[in-house]
Design an enzyme around this catalytic site. Sequence first.
Site, PDB file in Angstrom:
ATOM      1  N   GLY A 118       0.520  -1.132  -0.120  1.00 49.24           N
ATOM      2  CA  GLY A 118      -0.073   0.002  -0.029  1.00 49.24           C
ATOM      3  C   GLY A 118       0.987   1.348  -0.002  1.00 49.24           C
ATOM      4  N   LEU A 119       2.079   1.249   0.132  1.00 51.51           N
ATOM      5  CA  LEU A 119       2.894   2.465   0.211  1.00 51.51           C
ATOM      6  C   LEU A 119       3.859   2.565  -0.832  1.00 51.51           C
ATOM      7  CD1 LEU A 119       3.871   2.388   4.214  1.00 51.51           C
ATOM      8  CD2 LEU A 119       2.061   3.760   2.899  1.00 51.51           C
ATOM      9  N   SER A 120       3.597   1.577  -1.719  1.00 52.01           N
ATOM     10  CA  SER A 120       4.442   1.582  -2.801  1.00 52.01           C
ATOM     11  C   SER A 120       5.989   1.139  -2.752  1.00 52.01           C
ATOM     12  CB  SER A 120       4.193   2.959  -3.716  1.00 52.01           C
ATOM     13  OG  SER A 120       5.065   2.656  -4.882  1.00 52.01           O
ATOM     14  N   ALA A 124       9.487   2.028  -4.672  1.00 53.26           N
ATOM     15  CA  ALA A 124      10.653   2.573  -3.725  1.00 53.26           C
ATOM     16  C   ALA A 124      11.972   1.677  -3.852  1.00 53.26           C
ATOM     17  CB  ALA A 124      10.082   2.688  -2.292  1.00 53.26           C
ATOM     18  N   ASP A 166       3.219   6.446  -8.345  1.00 52.21           N
ATOM     19  CA  ASP A 166       4.025   6.034  -7.143  1.00 52.21           C
ATOM     20  C   ASP A 166       5.520   6.597  -7.367  1.00 52.21           C
ATOM     21  OD1 ASP A 166       2.021   4.501  -6.410  1.00 52.21           O
ATOM     22  OD2 ASP A 166       3.081   2.597  -7.253  1.00 52.21           O
TER      23      ASP A 166
HETATM   24  C1  GLA Z   1      -0.458   1.335  -7.515  1.00 53.21           C
HETATM   25  C2  GLA Z   1       0.144   1.520  -8.945  1.00 53.21           C
HETATM   26  C3  GLA Z   1       0.067   2.908  -9.227  1.00 53.21           C
HETATM   27  C4  GLA Z   1      -1.417   3.298  -9.129  1.00 53.21           C
HETATM   28  C5  GLA Z   1      -2.217   2.862  -7.687  1.00 53.21           C
HETATM   29  C6  GLA Z   1      -3.629   3.086  -7.503  1.00 53.21           C
HETATM   30  O1  GLA Z   1       0.330   1.881  -6.361  1.00 53.21           O
HETATM   31  O2  GLA Z   1       1.538   1.040  -8.698  1.00 53.21           O
HETATM   32  O3  GLA Z   1       0.356   3.246 -10.356  1.00 53.21           O
HETATM   33  O4  GLA Z   1      -2.276   3.016  -9.880  1.00 53.21           O
HETATM   34  O5  GLA Z   1      -1.652   1.442  -7.239  1.00 53.21           O
HETATM   35  O6  GLA Z   1      -3.877   4.455  -7.464  1.00 53.21           O
END
Ligand code: GLA
Length: 390
Positions: A118-120, A124, A166
């Site tokens: 959820g925090l990408s 990262a 992200d």
């Molecule tokens: C993930 C994807 C993003 C975006 C979000 C939802 O983080 O990597 O590109 O689509 O979901 O907003």
Amino acid sequence: MQCEEKFAEIYGRDPEGMSFSPYRICPIGAHSDHNLGKITGLAIDKGIHIAFRPKQNGVIEMVSLQFPKRAQWHIREVTEKAGDWADYLRGATWALSKLYPLSVGLCGVIEGSLPIGGLSSSAAVILAFLDALCKVNRIRLAPMELIQVAYDAEKNYVGVNVGTLDQSCEVLSQKDHLLYLDCKDNRFELIPQSPNMKPYKIAIFFSGLEHSLAGSKYNMRVDELRSGVYALQAFSGAEYGKFNQANARDVPFSVYQAYKDKLPVQWMRRCEHWYTEFQRVEAGAEAWRRGDLETYGKLSFESGWSSIHNWESGAPEQIRLYEIMRETDGIYGGRFSGAGFKGCCMALIDPDKADSIRESVERAYLTSYPEMKGRYSFHLCVSADGIANQ
Ligand code: GLA
């Protein structure tokens, strides 16, 4: 840092360099980016660190404190995906080497400061790794180039149909500013926190379910939206090209309103999310500009609602967390963080109420999901600079 200690333990000497990428939150603007919408987001003061040393023979050898097994490949021989955590890094090597000849490899240890989901952390880890790989090869990437290389790695090597949300948040953000980005042309604004805005902190509530997008319904939802958009073009008699090039941004809201009832209900809901999220992002950016945290937060709650009911994402645990957040005093707004397939919820909160929020959310969540005791966690964060502003 633990990654430095682990490095010294494995290699018998200290690392020569450190690289870092923050995580991001996106309170409004979920699932806009891949169809060229707009987003608002911030980098936070937690992220991924890599302790590394160059390897002149071109070998890359990576260890993660979060995942088992050391991964190894050569800078000039990145082949097929191995189906493990290091695919993101193989993809980064592949994407960077298309633009710049690489000669030096590295050995490194990766440490993530929060649980995954959820925090990408995927963007990262790619960005922190690219930073290390660029340093040992004496390559300097401009911020937009860094974003594109990281995006290329995740989309075209790993194979998730992500947008640039992200990477953009993690690179372009500035502490105490809101990143307002148009994914159609990459124009962005860093909207400062107005002096009359109430103080806030960022709360992260981890459901206890960790995840990776690669195995989620992420791509399917993007395809459903695109199918809806493609059909809208046909219903309205518009010219259209290849399916994969269709995107919601090229189809006006008025066309959606005129023909939405002809769409299969699932496609209609995905479109409903995209078009209403576009409006929420614009309204949210204006609220932030005025220093109106209440309105910005309310729009984030609405964005969360739409993710549940229109985008149809969210594990039951996350939906429960979202409901609890809505009932908790001191929370301005929040939603699932990120794509919404497991992972965490984020909220903008009144810092004076952080302790009571922590206690009451935990109590309510563990009453619903006692099996998450020991896996659920709470983290208090603040906004931070992205890589380009560090
Ligand atoms: C993930 C994807 C993003 C975006 C979000 C939802 O983080 O990597 O590109 O689509 O979901 O907003």
